[in-house]
Scaffold this active site. Structure first.
Site, PDB file in Angstrom:
ATOM      1  N   GLY A 474     -30.336 -21.597 -46.989  1.00 55.74           N
ATOM      2  CA  GLY A 474     -29.106 -21.341 -47.707  1.00 55.74           C
ATOM      3  C   GLY A 474     -28.682 -22.480 -48.597  1.00 55.74           C
ATOM      4  O   GLY A 474     -27.811 -22.328 -49.455  1.00 55.74           O
ATOM      5  N   ARG A 517     -34.006 -33.019 -45.742  1.00 58.29           N
ATOM      6  CA  ARG A 517     -35.337 -33.517 -46.042  1.00 58.29           C
ATOM      7  C   ARG A 517     -36.136 -32.636 -46.992  1.00 58.29           C
ATOM      8  O   ARG A 517     -37.123 -33.098 -47.593  1.00 58.29           O
ATOM      9  CB  ARG A 517     -36.143 -33.678 -44.741  1.00 58.29           C
ATOM     10  CG  ARG A 517     -36.349 -32.383 -43.968  1.00 58.29           C
ATOM     11  CD  ARG A 517     -37.264 -32.548 -42.757  1.00 58.29           C
ATOM     12  NE  ARG A 517     -38.619 -32.848 -43.124  1.00 58.29           N
ATOM     13  CZ  ARG A 517     -39.495 -31.926 -43.546  1.00 58.29           C
ATOM     14  NH1 ARG A 517     -39.140 -30.664 -43.664  1.00 58.29           N
ATOM     15  NH2 ARG A 517     -40.710 -32.274 -43.868  1.00 58.29           N
ATOM     16  N   THR A 519     -36.015 -30.881 -50.054  1.00 55.84           N
ATOM     17  CA  THR A 519     -36.303 -31.151 -51.460  1.00 55.84           C
ATOM     18  C   THR A 519     -37.069 -32.457 -51.605  1.00 55.84           C
ATOM     19  O   THR A 519     -38.029 -32.553 -52.381  1.00 55.84           O
ATOM     20  CB  THR A 519     -35.002 -31.213 -52.271  1.00 55.84           C
ATOM     21  OG1 THR A 519     -34.340 -29.947 -52.182  1.00 55.84           O
ATOM     22  CG2 THR A 519     -35.285 -31.525 -53.733  1.00 55.84           C
ATOM     23  N   ALA A 714     -35.105 -37.648 -56.432  1.00 58.80           N
ATOM     24  CA  ALA A 714     -34.191 -36.947 -55.528  1.00 58.80           C
ATOM     25  C   ALA A 714     -34.182 -37.557 -54.137  1.00 58.80           C
ATOM     26  O   ALA A 714     -35.211 -37.963 -53.596  1.00 58.80           O
ATOM     27  CB  ALA A 714     -34.577 -35.471 -55.430  1.00 58.80           C
ATOM     28  N   LYS A 715     -32.973 -37.617 -53.553  1.00 60.98           N
ATOM     29  CA  LYS A 715     -32.782 -37.958 -52.149  1.00 60.98           C
ATOM     30  C   LYS A 715     -32.142 -36.763 -51.444  1.00 60.98           C
ATOM     31  O   LYS A 715     -31.887 -35.730 -52.053  1.00 60.98           O
ATOM     32  CB  LYS A 715     -31.869 -39.179 -52.012  1.00 60.98           C
ATOM     33  CG  LYS A 715     -32.396 -40.468 -52.614  1.00 60.98           C
ATOM     34  CD  LYS A 715     -31.414 -41.608 -52.366  1.00 60.98           C
ATOM     35  CE  LYS A 715     -31.883 -42.911 -52.971  1.00 60.98           C
ATOM     36  NZ  LYS A 715     -30.909 -44.007 -52.728  1.00 60.98           N
ATOM     37  N   GLY A 716     -31.844 -36.945 -50.164  1.00 63.03           N
ATOM     38  CA  GLY A 716     -31.170 -35.891 -49.416  1.00 63.03           C
ATOM     39  C   GLY A 716     -29.750 -35.687 -49.892  1.00 63.03           C
ATOM     40  O   GLY A 716     -29.065 -36.631 -50.296  1.00 63.03           O
ATOM     41  N   VAL A 717     -29.276 -34.442 -49.818  1.00 62.31           N
ATOM     42  CA  VAL A 717     -27.969 -34.092 -50.369  1.00 62.31           C
ATOM     43  C   VAL A 717     -27.092 -33.309 -49.391  1.00 62.31           C
ATOM     44  O   VAL A 717     -25.907 -33.582 -49.240  1.00 62.31           O
ATOM     45  CB  VAL A 717     -28.139 -33.267 -51.667  1.00 62.31           C
ATOM     46  CG1 VAL A 717     -26.849 -32.562 -52.045  1.00 62.31           C
ATOM     47  CG2 VAL A 717     -28.602 -34.147 -52.811  1.00 62.31           C
ATOM     48  N   GLU A 719     -26.719 -32.621 -46.049  1.00 60.55           N
ATOM     49  CA  GLU A 719     -26.153 -32.977 -44.746  1.00 60.55           C
ATOM     50  C   GLU A 719     -24.991 -33.971 -44.812  1.00 60.55           C
ATOM     51  O   GLU A 719     -23.969 -33.801 -44.135  1.00 60.55           O
ATOM     52  CB  GLU A 719     -27.251 -33.524 -43.832  1.00 60.55           C
ATOM     53  CG  GLU A 719     -26.779 -33.720 -42.402  1.00 60.55           C
ATOM     54  CD  GLU A 719     -27.922 -34.052 -41.462  1.00 60.55           C
ATOM     55  OE1 GLU A 719     -27.992 -33.441 -40.393  1.00 60.55           O
ATOM     56  OE2 GLU A 719     -28.741 -34.926 -41.806  1.00 60.55           O
TER      57      GLU A 719
END
Length: 758
Positions: A474, A517, A519, A714-717, A719
C-alpha cells in the site's frame, strides 16, 4: 525523454484498486474450497482439563477436526522456538488456538465450534511487564529453558525475561555523582492494533506433494519458511502466492493462519480457507508492544548532559516473535539525537499471559522516542530554557557516534531539519492563546537492510516485466518507486513497466515489506539487473543498426545511434530479434545493505547491532485542549523529513500523511487496556481509531540528500513519519495545560486528571 525519477507517476495498482477489480487475499476462492475455524482459549492462563470434539466432528458438513494430539510436539518462532500451533496442556493467552474444524461452509464451522466441550482450570497469570519480573511471578513458560534458538545465535534470557540487552559503559555513575542536576522520568505506553481493513486470512491447497498458500502478506518467504518449520516440512515444499494486501503495517510480516490452513488442506484433501473475524483478529493480532521506560539524565552547571541511565521493560506477550531483535533498538535511540556522555541502557523484554506482540510501523521507536523527547522537554523546562533552542544547542553533528559505536556521518542534517521547520512556521508564533500548546520532537531512524532481488525481462512488445517477491503493501514502494526506477534504467515510461505479484516459486528471495526497505533495496537490485538487460539490448541493437555498442543510446522505447537520432530500432524489435537468435533478454540482480561498522562489545544481547542508511526527522504539533472535556484537537502538524531522493514525491507525501495519522491515533485515542491479562477493548469502535476530521493536513518539507548507495539516492520513507508523533503531541499537550502526562495514549481522562491535579 523526461526522467521518471522525481515524477508523481500514477501507481500501477491505481485502476484495479479504485475500480474494485483488485483481488485481495480475502477474495481468493478455489474450486471445492472448505472453510476452517479455530477454537480459541477463553482464558489467558490455565490447564486444559477436558476437550471433547466428538459432537463437533459428527455435525453434518464437518470434514475434519485437528488438535495438538494429532500433531508432533513442534514449536516454532522467528528466533526462539517457543510457539506451538495448538495448546497441548497449558494455555498461555486468551485466543490461543486449541483446535481447528473444517466444514463445507463458515457457518457450519462456527456452529460446530459451539458443540465443542472444553474445560479449562484457570491458573494465576501475568498481565503486566512489572508483574512479570516480580520475584514471585508465575512463569508463563515453565519450560523456557528447553526453547531452542538458531545455530550460533543466543542472548541473555531467564524465566519470564525472554530477551535482555545491557550496556554499561564506564563513567555513568561518576557523572551522576558529579552532576549539578539530575532529571528523571517514568513513561508508560500501551499497545496499538494495526487496524487494517482486511483481517488476517489464508487459503491453502495440497496436491499430495506440495502446498500452495494464497496470502495477503508482507513477507511471502517468511510464510514459506515459518510454515515449513511449524508443520515439519521442507520449505521448498511450499509455494506462497501473494495477492493485494488490505493493509498490514507490520502485522502481516509473521505467520498467522497460514500453517493451520496448510495442515487442514492436507488433512481434508481439499483447499481450505481461514479468515479472522474482527474481534478475533484484534484479540490475537501481534500488536505493537506496550512498555514501561525509566530514564534519568545527569546535567552540569551549564545544562550540558553528562550521562544517561535508561531502564526499559517491553511486553513480548506469550511468545518471543521478533522482540529479541527489538530489545536492541534502545541502543540506537537514547544516544542518537543529542550530544551526551556515556549512556547505560538495560532493556528487558518479558513474557506475559497476553497475545504475542510484534511488528508495527516504527516498531518500538514510537514509545522510545516518546520517552526521550518528553524527557528532553523536562530537562529544558527544568533549566528554564526554550525547548527548541536547547535542542538545537545540543543536537548531534556530522561524525557523531551512537552508543553502539556506529558513526553518523551526516547527523548535521538534524539541524537542517530543525531550521526547515522554523521556516515553515516560526516556533514563537505557534501555541499562542488560551489552552493552546506547541510541541517538537525529532528522531533518527533506519532504512531496514536484508536481502532483496529482482528479475527483469524485456517483453516482445517492448515493455518491461519486473519479477520480485517484494510486496506492495500500500505504500507505493513497488507500484510507484520500484516501477519508476525500472523505467528510468531502460529508458521507458512508468506505464510500460509491468510488476508481477509475488510468488516464491518464480521470484528469488526478498526480506519483505518492512522498515521502509523496499524501494531502497529492490530498487538497487533492479539497477543491477538492468545492467545485464542493457548489455543484451545494445549487443542485439548493434547488429541491427550496424553500429558499435558504445555509440548507442537508450530512451523512449528505442535504441538510437549517437549523432543520428533518426537511425533507431525499437525495443520490441530488439526483443523479438534476440528471442529468435540468442534467447529472451533477461537480467537478475540482488542487493543487501552492508552493515555499518559498530562496536560488537558495546552491549550484551545486541542482535540488531546497527542502524543502516539512517534518516533524520523533526516534527512540530500545535494543539488546543478543551478544559471541560479533556479532548485534544490538533490544529497544525509540520514535518521536516530527510528522504535521500524522492522517487515519487506524491507517494512520499502520502506516506508521511498516513504515518502521522497513525501516530496521532496512537498518541491520543487508540486504546488496548489490559486488565487481568485480558484486552478490555474488543471492537474497532471501542478501540478508538481517529476519524478524518481528527487529522489535519500535514505540512511537509522534504529534505533531499541523495544516498550514494541508494537507487538514484533514495532512502527509506514510509516508516519514520509515525515515530516522533506521540512525543510531539505529548510535548504540545503539556505546553497547553502546564501539566505532564507521561502515558500513551494521552486520552481525555488523563488530561482531565492532570487538570484536576492543579
Amino acid at each position: 525523454m523526461t526522467s521518471q525519477i522525481g515524477q508523481s507517476s500514477i501507481r500501477s495498482d491505481a485502476i484495479p484498486k479504485t475500480t474494485g477489480r483488485a483481488i485481495f487475499g480475502t477474495d481468493v476462492s478455489l474450486p471445492g474450497m472448505l472453510h476452517g475455524r479455530l477454537l480459541r482459549s477463553p482464558v489467558p492462563a490455565g490447564r486444559i482439563v477436558a476437550l471433547d470434539l466428538s459432537a463437533t466432528a459428527a455435525l453434518p458438513g464437518v470434514h475434519c477436526v485437528l488438535t495438538a494430539a494429532d500433531l508432533p510436539d513442534l514449536r516454532s518462532g522467528l528466533l526462539l522456538m517457543d510457539a506451538p500451533l495448538f495448546a497441548r496442556d497449558l494455555v498461555k493467552f486468551e485466543g490461543e488456538p486449541i483446535a481447528a474444524v473444517v466444514a463445507e461452509s463458515r457457518e457450519i464451522a462456527d456452529q460446530a465450534l459451539t458443540l465443542a466441550v472444553l474445560e479449562i482450570q484457570e491458573l494465576p497469570g501475568v498481565g503486566t511487564v512489572e508483574e512479570a519480573i516480580a520475584t514471585d511471578a508465575p512463569l508463563v513458560h515453565p519450560e523456557w529453558e528447553s526453547f531452542t534458538t538458531p545455530p550460533g545465535i543466543d542472548w541473555p534470557r531467564s524465566g519470564n525475561v525472554v530477551a535482555e540487552t545491557f550496556s554499561d559503559p564506564e563513567g555513568v555513575d561518576e557523572a551522576f555523582s558529579n552532576a549539578t542536576t539530575i532529571v528523571e522520568d517514568r513513561f508508560e505506553a500501551g499497545r496499538q492494533y494495526q487496524a487494517y481493513m482486511e483481517p488476517r486470512m489464508a487459503v491453502a491447497e495440497f496436491d499430495g506433494e506440495r502446498f500452495t498458500i494464497h496470502v495477503a502478506h508482507q513477507f511471502p518467504y517468511n510464510v514459506r519458511d515459518r510454515v515449513g518449520a511449524a508443520i515439519g516440512v521442507n520449505p521448498s515444499s511450499i509455494r506462497v502466492v501473494g495477492h493485494h494486501i488490505g493493509g498490514g503495517f507490520g502485522a502481516k510480516l509473521d505467520t498467522g493462519l497460514e500453517p493451520y490452513a496448510a495442515l487442514l488442506a492436507r488433512q481434508c484433501g481439499r483447499p481450505v480457507r481461514l479468515a479472522n473475524e474482527r474481534t478475533e483478529d484484534l484479540l490475537t493480532c501481534q500488536s505493537r508492544d506496550n512498555a514501561v521506560i525509566r530514564i534519568r539524565t545527569a546535567l552540569d552547571d551549564d545544562g550540558q548532559m553528562l550521562a544517561r541511565d535508561v531502564d526499559i521493560l517491553m511486553d513480548s506477550g506469550a511468545s518471543a516473535t521478533d522482540i529479541p531483535f527489538l530489545a536492541s533498538i534502545p541502543m540506537h535511540v537514547f544516544g542518537s539525537l543529542y550530544q551526551i556522555g556515556p549512556v547505560r541502557i538495560r532493556t528487558r523484554a518479558v513474557y506475559t499471559n497476553t497475545a504475542p506482540t510484534g511488528a508495527f510501523r516504527g516498531v518500538n521507536g514510537t514509545h522510545l522516542y516518546f520517552a526521550l523527547e518528553r524527557h528532553m522537554d523536562h530537562i529544558a523546562n527544568s533549566l528554564g530554557l526554550d525547548r527548541l533552542q536547547y535542542r538545537k544547542s545540543q543536537v548531534q553533528i556530522d561524525g557523531s557516534e551512537l552508543p553502539t559505536g556506529q558513526v553518523l556521518d551526516d547527523a548535521g542534517i538534524l539541524l537542517e531539519a530543525f531550521e526547515s521547520i522554523e521556516q515553515m512556521a516560526p516556533w514563537h508564533e505557534l501555541g499562542q492563546g488560551p489552552n493552546r500548546g506547541v510541541g517538537i520532537a525529532a528522531c533518527v531512524w533506519l532504512t531496514n537492510p536484508m536481502p532483496g532481488s529482482a528479475t527483469l525481462k524485456l517483453n516482445g512488445d517492448g515493455t518491461l516485466g519486473v519479477i520480485t517477491a517484494a510486496t506492495e503493501n500500500g505504500s507505493g514502494a513497488i507500484a510507484a518507486g520500484v516501477r519508476q526506477i525500472a523505467a528510468e534504467e531502460l529508458g521507458l515510461s512508468a506505464d510500460q513497466v509491468v510488476v508481477t505479484m509475488p510468488d516464491t516459486d518464480s521470484a528469488a528471495f526478498d526480506a519483505g515489506s518492512q522498515g521502509s526497505r523496499t524501494t531502497h533495496i529492490v530498487g538497487r537490485a533492479v539497477g543491477e539487473a538492468a545492467k545485464e538487460v542493457r548489455g543484451r539490448i545494445f549487443e542485439t541493437a548493434a547488429e541491427l543498426l550496424e553500429a558499435a555498442p558504445e555509440d548507442l543510446k537508450l530512451g523512449d522505447g528505442a535504441v538510437t545511434v549517437s549523432g543520428s537520432p533518426s537511425v533507431q530500432v525499437s525495443l520490441a524489435e530488439i526483443a523479438a530479434t534476440a528471442q529468435a537468435s540468442r534467447g529472451p533478454i533477461t537480467g537478475t540482480g540482488s542487493y543487501t545493505t552492508p552493515m555499518p561498522p559498530f562496536n560488537p562489545t558495546c552491549a550484551t544481547g545486541l542482535l540488531f547491532p546497527a542502524f543502516p542508511t539512517p534518516t533524520y526527522h523533526v516534527h512540530v504539533a500545535e494543539v488546543e485542549v478543551d478544559p471541560d472535556t479533556g479532548s485534544v484537537r490538533v490544529l497544525r502538524y509540520l514535518v521536516a523529513q530527510e528522504v535521500g531522493r524522492a522517487i515519487n514525491p506524491q507517494a512520499v507525501r502520502g506516506q508521511i500523511q498516513g504515518g502521522v495519522a497513525q501516530g496521532l491515533g496512537y498518541a491520543l485515542w487508540e486504546t488496548l487496556q489490559i486488565k487481568n491479562a485480558r484486552y478490555q477493548q474488543r471492537t474497532l469502535e471501542a478501540y478508538g481509531l481517529p476519524l478524518a476530521t481528527d487529522v489535519p493536513e500535514v505540512e511537509i518539507a522534504l529534505l533531499e540528500h541523495p544516498d550514494p548507495a541508494g537507487p538514484y539516492g533514495a532512502k527509506g520513507v514510509a516508516e519514520p513519519p509515525i515515530v516522533p508523533v506521540a512525543a510531539a503531541i505529548g510535548n504540545a499537550v503539556e505546553d497547553a495545560i502546564g501539566r505532564s502526562i507521561n502515558t500513551i495514549p494521552i486520552n481525555a481522562e488523563l488530561v482531565l486528571e492532570a487538570l484536576d491535579g492543579e
